[in-house]
Design a protein around this motif. Structure first.
Motif, PDB file in Angstrom:
ATOM      1  N   ASN A 600      34.093  45.965  43.017  1.00  0.00           N
ATOM      2  CA  ASN A 600      33.276  46.167  41.808  1.00  0.00           C
ATOM      3  C   ASN A 600      33.373  45.003  40.830  1.00  0.00           C
ATOM      4  OD1 ASN A 600      32.116  48.726  42.287  1.00  0.00           O
ATOM      5  ND2 ASN A 600      34.057  49.733  41.838  1.00  0.00           N
ATOM      6  N   ILE A 601      34.441  44.202  40.935  1.00  0.00           N
ATOM      7  CA  ILE A 601      34.596  43.109  39.967  1.00  0.00           C
ATOM      8  C   ILE A 601      33.811  41.876  40.374  1.00  0.00           C
ATOM      9  CG2 ILE A 601      36.888  43.971  39.377  1.00  0.00           C
ATOM     10  CD1 ILE A 601      38.085  41.558  40.772  1.00  0.00           C
ATOM     11  N   ALA A 602      33.292  41.849  41.613  1.00  0.00           N
ATOM     12  CA  ALA A 602      32.490  40.707  42.065  1.00  0.00           C
ATOM     13  C   ALA A 602      31.231  40.593  41.208  1.00  0.00           C
ATOM     14  CB  ALA A 602      32.115  40.876  43.529  1.00  0.00           C
ATOM     15  N   GLY A 603      30.930  39.373  40.781  1.00  0.00           N
ATOM     16  CA  GLY A 603      29.745  39.135  39.956  1.00  0.00           C
ATOM     17  C   GLY A 603      30.031  39.115  38.470  1.00  0.00           C
ATOM     18  N   LYS A 604      31.220  39.544  38.064  1.00  0.00           N
ATOM     19  CA  LYS A 604      31.566  39.584  36.640  1.00  0.00           C
ATOM     20  C   LYS A 604      32.307  38.308  36.242  1.00  0.00           C
ATOM     21  CE  LYS A 604      31.837  44.624  36.383  1.00  0.00           C
ATOM     22  NZ  LYS A 604      32.683  45.790  36.050  1.00  0.00           N
ATOM     23  N   THR A 605      32.190  37.947  34.960  1.00  0.00           N
ATOM     24  CA  THR A 605      32.898  36.768  34.457  1.00  0.00           C
ATOM     25  C   THR A 605      34.337  37.143  34.115  1.00  0.00           C
ATOM     26  OG1 THR A 605      32.315  37.183  32.151  1.00  0.00           O
ATOM     27  CG2 THR A 605      30.762  35.873  33.459  1.00  0.00           C
ATOM     28  N   LEU A 606      35.197  36.125  34.001  1.00  0.00           N
ATOM     29  CA  LEU A 606      36.588  36.376  33.633  1.00  0.00           C
ATOM     30  C   LEU A 606      36.675  36.938  32.222  1.00  0.00           C
ATOM     31  CD1 LEU A 606      38.360  33.187  35.098  1.00  0.00           C
ATOM     32  CD2 LEU A 606      38.067  35.440  36.135  1.00  0.00           C
ATOM     33  N   ASP A 607      35.719  36.552  31.375  1.00  0.00           N
ATOM     34  CA  ASP A 607      35.690  37.077  30.007  1.00  0.00           C
ATOM     35  C   ASP A 607      35.402  38.575  30.015  1.00  0.00           C
ATOM     36  OD1 ASP A 607      35.799  36.847  27.195  1.00  0.00           O
ATOM     37  OD2 ASP A 607      33.602  36.855  27.104  1.00  0.00           O
ATOM     38  N   GLU A 608      34.486  39.003  30.902  1.00  0.00           N
ATOM     39  CA  GLU A 608      34.158  40.433  31.002  1.00  0.00           C
ATOM     40  C   GLU A 608      35.322  41.233  31.591  1.00  0.00           C
ATOM     41  OE1 GLU A 608      29.325  40.110  31.783  1.00  0.00           O
ATOM     42  OE2 GLU A 608      30.710  40.053  33.476  1.00  0.00           O
ATOM     43  N   LEU A 609      36.023  40.644  32.532  1.00  0.00           N
ATOM     44  CA  LEU A 609      37.120  41.369  33.193  1.00  0.00           C
ATOM     45  C   LEU A 609      38.370  41.440  32.319  1.00  0.00           C
ATOM     46  CD1 LEU A 609      36.723  39.838  36.770  1.00  0.00           C
ATOM     47  CD2 LEU A 609      36.135  42.153  36.073  1.00  0.00           C
ATOM     48  N   ARG A 610      38.619  40.372  31.513  1.00  0.00           N
ATOM     49  CA  ARG A 610      39.766  40.328  30.596  1.00  0.00           C
ATOM     50  C   ARG A 610      41.075  40.642  31.342  1.00  0.00           C
ATOM     51  NH1 ARG A 610      38.095  39.736  25.565  1.00  0.00           N
ATOM     52  NH2 ARG A 610      40.059  40.447  24.632  1.00  0.00           N
ATOM     53  N   ILE A 611      41.270  39.958  32.463  1.00  0.00           N
ATOM     54  CA  ILE A 611      42.438  40.209  33.319  1.00  0.00           C
ATOM     55  C   ILE A 611      43.734  39.828  32.604  1.00  0.00           C
ATOM     56  CG2 ILE A 611      43.588  39.457  35.443  1.00  0.00           C
ATOM     57  CD1 ILE A 611      40.785  39.182  36.689  1.00  0.00           C
ATOM     58  N   ARG A 612      43.715  38.689  31.904  1.00  0.00           N
ATOM     59  CA  ARG A 612      44.935  38.248  31.224  1.00  0.00           C
ATOM     60  C   ARG A 612      45.353  39.228  30.137  1.00  0.00           C
ATOM     61  NH1 ARG A 612      46.043  32.305  28.461  1.00  0.00           N
ATOM     62  NH2 ARG A 612      48.088  32.795  27.618  1.00  0.00           N
ATOM     63  N   GLU A 613      44.371  39.720  29.367  1.00  0.00           N
ATOM     64  CA  GLU A 613      44.662  40.642  28.278  1.00  0.00           C
ATOM     65  C   GLU A 613      45.174  41.991  28.798  1.00  0.00           C
ATOM     66  OE1 GLU A 613      42.079  38.795  28.592  1.00  0.00           O
ATOM     67  OE2 GLU A 613      41.965  37.536  26.797  1.00  0.00           O
ATOM     68  N   LYS A 614      44.626  42.441  29.932  1.00  0.00           N
ATOM     69  CA  LYS A 614      44.999  43.758  30.465  1.00  0.00           C
ATOM     70  C   LYS A 614      46.334  43.739  31.210  1.00  0.00           C
ATOM     71  CE  LYS A 614      40.233  45.382  31.144  1.00  0.00           C
ATOM     72  NZ  LYS A 614      39.193  45.678  32.161  1.00  0.00           N
ATOM     73  N   MET A 615      46.576  42.672  32.004  1.00  0.00           N
ATOM     74  CA  MET A 615      47.758  42.676  32.884  1.00  0.00           C
ATOM     75  C   MET A 615      48.725  41.529  32.643  1.00  0.00           C
ATOM     76  SD  MET A 615      45.779  43.877  36.303  1.00  0.00           S
ATOM     77  CE  MET A 615      44.206  43.426  35.591  1.00  0.00           C
ATOM     78  N   GLY A 616      48.358  40.585  31.778  1.00  0.00           N
ATOM     79  CA  GLY A 616      49.280  39.509  31.436  1.00  0.00           C
ATOM     80  C   GLY A 616      49.382  38.396  32.454  1.00  0.00           C
ATOM     81  N   ILE A 617      48.437  38.322  33.413  1.00  0.00           N
ATOM     82  CA  ILE A 617      48.497  37.255  34.428  1.00  0.00           C
ATOM     83  C   ILE A 617      47.458  36.184  34.118  1.00  0.00           C
ATOM     84  CG2 ILE A 617      49.292  38.847  36.233  1.00  0.00           C
ATOM     85  CD1 ILE A 617      46.441  38.557  37.433  1.00  0.00           C
ATOM     86  N   ASN A 618      47.696  34.993  34.657  1.00  0.00           N
ATOM     87  CA  ASN A 618      46.743  33.887  34.542  1.00  0.00           C
ATOM     88  C   ASN A 618      46.173  33.557  35.916  1.00  0.00           C
ATOM     89  OD1 ASN A 618      46.529  32.920  31.794  1.00  0.00           O
ATOM     90  ND2 ASN A 618      48.714  32.475  31.939  1.00  0.00           N
ATOM     91  N   ILE A 619      44.923  33.114  35.948  1.00  0.00           N
ATOM     92  CA  ILE A 619      44.315  32.659  37.195  1.00  0.00           C
ATOM     93  C   ILE A 619      44.404  31.139  37.232  1.00  0.00           C
ATOM     94  CG2 ILE A 619      42.184  32.527  38.538  1.00  0.00           C
ATOM     95  CD1 ILE A 619      41.439  35.258  37.552  1.00  0.00           C
TER      96      ILE A 619
END
Length: 746
Positions: A600-619
Motif C-alpha cells: 500500500n505504500i508504493a506510489g507515496k512520497t516519503l513526506d506522506e509516509l513520514r517513516i522517520r517521524e513514526k518509527m525513528g529510522i532514516n532511509i
C-alpha cells in the motif's frame, strides 16, 4: 540369454540403491510436512524420520543396504559443503573483522578444552575425547540460518556477528579436520607432522584460491552469452566434483574440495544466480544427508549412553553460550548483543556429523561416539529457537541483576574497544611483506612442481629438451619472481619507518630476504632440470637476464595482477552499496528491504509516509533497477520493486519490518480466476439502445468489459466506447459471473 542375465543382474544390484533412495526421500517428505506444520526446524525432522526408518525398527519400512545409505550420506555432505562455500566467500572472512574472529576463536578454544576434559572425566579413550572436543566446538550454520529466517531476526545487529562467527568457525573446522586426520594416522601428537599438515593446507588453499579466482570467473564471463540455467548448473556441479577429486588426490577430505570450490565461485559475479540454481540440489542432498545420519543411529547405543548424551547436551548449551558470550564481550560488544550472540550459537550440527564420520572412517573413534553426537545435535537443534527467542529478555534480566559497577565497566570497555581501529605502520609493512612472500612463493613453487611432474618427463634425457623445459618454466614464473624480489609494497609506510633509526635494519632485512628467496627458487628450478654445476652457471645467466628486463617483467606482472583483482572485485563493485555499514554509529545498523508489488505504500512520497517521524529510522538510499538514489529527499516516491536501505536500532528495524508486512495486500489463497467468465448477451433492453458504450455505463454497472459485438453477421473486436448500441446486438462481456448473471436476467 547372456544379455538377459546381464540386465537381470544389473536390476538386482540397482534395485536396493533405488529403493533405499526412495525410502530416504519419502521419509524426508513426511518430515518436511509434519515439522513445517508444527513449526519446528526441518533438520530435526529429518533426523527423527531417518531414525524411525532405519533398520532398527520392524514396524517401519527400513533400508536394505546400509552401505548405500552411507554413499548417499557422503554425496549429501559434498553438496551441503559446496552450498556452504557459496555462502562463505574468502572476502567475507576478511570483512567479519575482529568481533566475529575473537568470538569464534574464544568459543572454539574453550569448547575443545571442555569437551576433551569431559570425555576424560567420563572415562573415554584420549582419541574419543579429542574428537569430542572438536565436535562440541562447532556450531551449526544450517540450523542457525534456518532459525533466524523462521524467527525473522536476520536483520538484527547480533545476527551479523553470529553469521560472521559461523564463517570463521567453518574455516577453522576445515583446518581441524586436516589436523585430526594427521593425529589419527600417527596416533600421537607429532608437532612436526601437524606443522607439515598446516603448511600443506595453506599451500593448497592459496594455490586453489589464486588459481580459481584467476581462471573460473574469466571462464564464466567469456561463456556468459552461451550459458543457460541448465548449463550453468551443470558447470558449477562439475567444478565442485573436479575439486572434490583434486582434494582427495592430494590427501584431503572430499568435503574440503567441495567447500573450497563453493567459496571460489562465491567470488564471481554470478554467485547469487549459481546459489539459486544449486539450492534445490542442496536441499535434496541435504535432506538425504540428514535422513541418512538419522538412519545410522542405533537406539540400543542411545539407551546405553543416555547419561553421556544428557551431560554433553548440557555442556553444549551452557558451554557454547557462555564461551561465545565471553568472546563477544572481549571483542568489545555490549552485554545485550554478546548474550544474544552466545545463546544463538548454542548447538552443534552438520560439521559435527562430518567430523564424527571422519573418526569412523579412519577407525580411530569408538562406535558409540557417532550416535551420541547425533542425539546431542537433535536435542540442541530443538532448543535453538527457544535460546534465540529468550536471549533478549535474558540479557535485559542480566543487565538489571548484575552489579551496576560491572555493567558500567562492560559499557566503558565496549565503547573504548569499538573506538580503537588504528593500525601501526610497522604492522601494515609486516602484513604486506608476509602476504607478498606467501602468495608469490606458493605460486612459484606450485608452477615448478607442476613443471617437474608434467614437463620434465617429456624432455628428460635430451640436453636441449631440458634447456627448453627449464626456459619455458622460468618464463612463466618470471613475473612472480620479479614481484617477490623487487615489487614495492606499503610504500608510504616503509618511507615513514626508514626515517626512524630502529626500523631501518628490519626493513632492509625484509628486502634482502625477498631477494634471497628469489635466488633460491631460481636455483631450485634449475637444479630439477640440470646437474648442480650446469644449474649454477644457468643461475648466474638467469639472474643477469632477470635484471636486464625489469620493465617488461613489471608490465607482465601488473597485467596478471590486474586481471586477478578485476575478477576478485567484480562482485564487490556490483554490490558496493552493501559495504556502507560504517555510515551508522553506536548500536544502529543498516538493513535493506524490498517494496512488494502489493504494498500500500508504493506510489507515496516519503513526506506522506513520514517513516522517520513514526518509527525513528532514516532511509540511506533507494535502489531502483540500476539507479541508486542516495539520501532521498522528502518528495521521493517509493515504487514496487524498490530496494531501500534503512538505518536504525534492532527495535526500530523490527518495527519497520512489521510496518511493511502490515501494508502488504493479502492475496487470497483460493484462486478467483473461475469467477471471471466470458458471457454472450443479447441486447433487448430499451435503456441501452441508442446510446454509445460509454454513456450506457455497462462497464460501471456490471464491472465488466465489452470485448466484442456481433451485429447482423458482422463481428467487432474490442469496440470503441463511442460505438452506438442497437437492438438485437449480441454483446460479448468479460466480468464477474455473479454480477453479469444478476444484471442480465436472461
Amino acid at each position: 540369454m547372456n544379455t538377459a542375465e546381464t540386465v537381470a543382474n544389473a536390476s538386482h544390484h540397482l534395485q536396493p540403491l533405488i529403493s533405499d533412495l526412495g525410502l530416504i526421500l519419502m521419509t524426508a517428505a513426511v518430515a518436511v510436512l509434519l515439522f513445517k506444520k508444527i513449526k519446528q526446524p526441518l533438520v530435526l525432522g529429518y533426523l527423527i524420520a531417518g531414525f524411525l526408518a532405519g533398520n532398527h525398527f520392524d514396524f517401519f519400512p527400513s533400508v536394505k543396504d546400509i552401505k548405500s545409505v552411507e554413499v548417499w550420506a557422503e554425496i549429501g555432505v559434498i553438496f551441503l559443503l559446496f552450498s556452504l562455500g557459496l555462502e562463505f566467500s574468502f572476502k567475507k572472512l576478511m570483512k567479519v573483522g575482529g568481533t566475529a574472529s575473537i568470538t569464534a576463536v574464544t568459543q572454539i578454544i574453550a569448547m575443545v578444552a571442555i569437551g576433551y576434559l569431559v570425555g576424560q572425566w567420563i572415562g573415554w579413550k584420549p582419541m574419543d575425547s579429542i574428537f569430542l572436543g572438536v565436535i562440541l566446538s562447532i556450531s551449526s550454520t544450517t540450523i542457525i540460518l534456518k532459525t533466524f529466517d523462521e524467527l525473522g531476526v536476520k536483520t538484527q545487529k547480533f545476527a551479523g556477528i553470529v553469521i560472521g562467527s559461523l564463517i570463521v568457525q567453518d574455516i577453522i573446522a576445515i583446518l581441524m579436520m586436516v589436523l585430526l586426520s594427521t593425529i589419527a594416522v600417527s596416533q600421537q601428537f607429532s608437532g612436526g607432522e601437524l606443522l607439515q599438515s598446516v603448511f600443506k593446507l595453506i599451500f593448497f588453499l592459496t594455490i586453489w584460491f589464486v588459481g580459481g579466482i584467476f581462471f573460473i570467473p574469466t571462464l564464466l564471463k567469456k561463456a556468459k552469452s552461451l550459458l543457460t540455467d541448465e548449463m550453468l548448473l551443470i558447470i558449477s556441479l562439475a567444478l565442485c566434483l573436479m575439486m572434490v577429486i583434486l582434494a582427495a588426490n592430494v590427501g584431503f577430505s572430499p568435503a574440503l574440495g567441495a567447500f573450497i570450490m563453493g567459496s571460489i565461485i562465491a567470488e564471481t559475479t554470478q554467485a547469487e544466480h549459481i546459489e539459486h540454481l544449486v539450492k534445490p540440489v542442496k536441499d535434496l542432498f541435504g535432506a538425504v544427508f540428514f535422513v541418512s545420519v538419522g538412519m545410522l543411529i542405533n537406539p540400543d547405543t542411545l539407551s546405553k549412553y543416555a547419561l553421556p548424551v544428557a551431560i554433553l547436551t548440557f555442556v553444549v548449551i551452557i558451554g557454547q553460550s557462555i564461551s561465545s558470550t565471553i568472546g563477544a564481550l572481549l571483542s568489545g560488544q555490549p552485554l545485550k548483543q554478546s548474550v544474544q550472540t552466545g545463546m544463538s550459537l548454542s548447538q552443534i550440527g552438520e560439521f559435527s556429523f562430518i567430523i564424527a564420520t571422519l573418526g569412523m572412517t579412519l577407525n580411530v573413534t569408538s562406535d558409540f561416539l557417532y550416535p551420541i553426537v547425533v542425539a546431542v545435535s537433535a536435542v540442541t537443534t530443538f532448543t535453538t529457537p527457544f535460546m534465540v527467542k529468550f536471549a533478549t529478555p535474558f540479557s535485559e534480566y542480566l543487565e538489571k541483576k548484575l552489579p551496576r559497577k560491572w555493567t558500567k565497566k562492560i559499557e566503558r570497555y565496549s565503547a573504548n574497544a569499538q573506538s580503537i581501529k588504528s593500525v601501526s605502520n610497522w604492522q601494515i609493512v609486516v602484513r604486506a611483506f608476509l602476504t607478498q612472500v606467501i602468495i608469490h612463493s606458493v605460486i612459484i613453487v606450485a608452477i615448478i612442481l607442476i613443471s617437474s611432474k608434467f614437463i620434465l618427463p617429456l624432455v628428460k634425457g635430451s640436453q636441449f629438451g631440458n634447456t627448453f623445459g627449464a626456459l619455458i618454466t622460468l618464463i612463466i614464473i618470471s613475473p612472480f619472481l620479479w614481484a617477490l624480489s623487487l615489487r614495492r609494497v606499503a610504500v608510504k609506510e616503509v618511507a615513514i619507518l626508514r626515517e626512524e633509526r630502529k626500523y631501518r635494519g628490519p626493513v632492509l632485512m625484509m628486502i634482502l630476504l625477498r631477494m634471497l628467496l628469489t635466488l633460491f627458487y631460481i636455483g631450485f628450478l634449475l637444479n630439477i632440470f640440470f646437474s648442480p654445476i650446469i644449474a649454477f652457471i644457468a643461475l648466474i645467466a638467469a639472474v643477469v637476464v632477470y635484471f636486464v628486463f625489469p620493465k617488461k617483467l613489471n608490465a607482465q606482472y601488473h597485467k596478471i595482477e590486474n586481471h586477478f583483482l578485476e575478477n576478485l572485485n567484480a562482485r564487490e563493485i556490483i554490490k558496493a552499496k552493501r559495504s556502507r555499514s560504517h555510515l551508522t554509529p553506536w548500536d544502529g545498523h543498516m538493513t535493506t528491504f524490498d517494496i512488494a508489488a502489493t504494498s500500500n505504500i508504493a506510489g507515496k512520497t516519503l513526506d506522506e509516509l513520514r517513516i522517520r517521524e513514526k518509527m525513528g529510522i532514516n532511509i540511506a538510499f533507494i535502489k531502483r533497477g540500476e539507479i541508486m538514489i542516495n539520501i532521498p529527499n522528502k518528495n521521493e516516491r517509493l515504487f514496487p520493486g524498490d530496494e531501500i536501505c534503512v538505518i536504525g536500532t534492532d527495535n526500530q528495524v523490527k518495527e519497520f519490518k512489521s510496518y511493511l508486512h502490515q501494508n502488504e495486500i493479502e492475496i487470497p489463497e483460493k484462486a478467483t480466476e473461475t469467477d471471471i467468465i466470458l458471457k454472450q448477451l443479447e441486447l433487448d433492453e430499451e435503456e441501452f439502445i441508442g446510446k454509445n458504450i460509454k454513456d450506457s455505463q455497462l462497464r460501471e454497472k456490471t464491472k465488466g468489459l465489452i470485448v466484442g459485438i456481433e451485429r447482423k453477421g458482422n463481428r467487432i473486436l474490442n469496440p470503441e466506447s463511442s460505438l452506438i448500441l442497437e437492438k438485437n446486438d449480441i454483446l460479448w462481456v468479460v466480468g464477474s459471473k455473479k454480477l453479469l448473471t444478476t444484471f442480465f436476467k436472461n
